[in-house]
Design a protein around this motif. Structure first.
Motif, short mmCIF file in Angstrom:
data_model
loop_
_atom_site.label_atom_id
_atom_site.label_comp_id
_atom_site.label_asym_id
_atom_site.label_seq_id
_atom_site.Cartn_x
_atom_site.Cartn_y
_atom_site.Cartn_z
N ASN A 91 0.84 -1.19 0.00
CA ASN A 91 0.00 0.00 0.00
C ASN A 91 0.87 1.25 0.00
N GLU A 92 0.38 2.30 -0.61
CA GLU A 92 1.08 3.59 -0.59
C GLU A 92 1.37 3.96 0.86
N GLY A 93 2.62 4.36 1.12
CA GLY A 93 3.02 4.77 2.46
C GLY A 93 3.54 3.66 3.34
N ASP A 94 3.56 2.42 2.86
CA ASP A 94 4.05 1.29 3.67
C ASP A 94 5.53 1.43 4.00
N ILE A 95 5.92 0.75 5.08
CA ILE A 95 7.33 0.59 5.45
C ILE A 95 7.71 -0.85 5.11
N HIS A 114 4.72 1.93 -9.54
CA HIS A 114 3.41 1.89 -8.88
C HIS A 114 3.25 2.82 -7.68
N PHE A 115 4.35 3.33 -7.12
CA PHE A 115 4.21 4.07 -5.86
C PHE A 115 4.93 5.41 -5.89
N CYS A 116 4.36 6.35 -5.12
CA CYS A 116 4.95 7.67 -4.95
C CYS A 116 5.60 7.83 -3.58
N LYS A 117 5.05 7.12 -2.59
CA LYS A 117 5.53 7.30 -1.22
C LYS A 117 5.67 5.95 -0.52
#
Length: 259
Positions: A91-95, A114-117
């Motif tokens: 998910n976006e924002g995952d660690i 696929h991700f920005c963050k």
């Protein structure tokens, strides 16, 4: 059909598919479960296979250690396929924590698509170079002694850094996976880091292309635990998929719907 004929045929099936199920063999030879079990027991004693719950797999061969540059071009389509499947669990924002190796490079490319963050924790210099300037990625490189063979860091300093970090998900790229020998790697220096990634993560993902299943490598990283998620490619045989399922392990290939 004589027992030796059946066993020769079983050996051929193992060569082709990497695994056989008891049910499959009963249907092929039209014999009882006891007959098949006797055949498998004899063949195991002759080191022709390994019995597992529900059937048998090929006698585990040691997967040879190859240079990273060679591995980058080996099974490239399969690695790309399984990595495209794996990112759907993020998910976006995952660690997330990432292992090193050739599959890590393919996985890195998918993350950028696929991700920005994201926060990405790794000891791979290649992964760091690819991600540290990408959008809002926070990349933590666990430095230490440099291992040129794998373009990564290892040792007590690396382990100490990694031991202080907690991850929602980790992605392990082992050299081999088998039901009896577990999750394995050839590089002794990197095994402690893989174990730390696993122990410090809420969820564990094992990413291995189909050529790595039912092989072994020198060092054990972990047992093949049912709580891990195993992601591979569509070329994995139905027989191996079924035997892993018998052991409570679902192999994810991208064809399945998942939560």
């Amino acid at each position: 059909m004589f027992a030796q004929e059946r066993q020769n045929k079983i050996e051929q099936l193992l060569e082709k598919n990497g695994a056989v199920t008891v049910k499959e063999l009963m249907d092929i030879f039209a014999v009882s479960i006891e007959t098949i079990r006797r055949d498998l027991l004899v063949m195991e004693k002759n080191n022709l296979l390994q019995r597992v719950h529900g059937g048998a797999v090929s006698a585990c061969k040691t997967k040879p250690l190859k240079d990273l540059n060679y591995r980058l071009s080996e099974n490239d389509k399969l690695k790309g396929e399984l990595c495209a499947t794996a990112v759907s669990f993020i998910n976006e924002g995952d660690i997330i924590g990432m292992d090193v190796g050739s599959t890590a490079i393919y996985f890195t490319n998918e993350l950028k698509k696929h991700f920005c963050k994201l926060t990405v924790i790794t000891s791979s210099l290649d992964v760091f170079k690819e991600l540290y300037k990408h959008k809002n990625f926070n990349v933590i490189l666990c430095g230490g002694r440099y291992y040129e063979y794998e373009h990564s860091f290892y040792g007590t300093v690396t382990e100490d850094t990694l031991s202080r970090l907690n991850m929602q998900k980790c992605f392990i790229f082992p050299y081999a996976v088998s039901l009896k020998n577990g999750i394995c790697d050839h590089l002794e220096e990197l095994c402690p880091l893989q174990k730390l990634l696993i122990s410090n993560s809420d969820e564990v993902f094992i990413l291995a292309d189909s050529s790595k299943f039912e092989h072994r490598a020198l060092y054990s990283v972990s047992e093949t635990k049912s709580e891990y998620r195993y992601i591979t490619d569509s070329e994995i045989s139905e027989q191996i998929t079924e035997l892993y399922s018998e052991s409570g392990i679902s192999l994810i290939t991208g064809k399945e719907e998942h939560l």
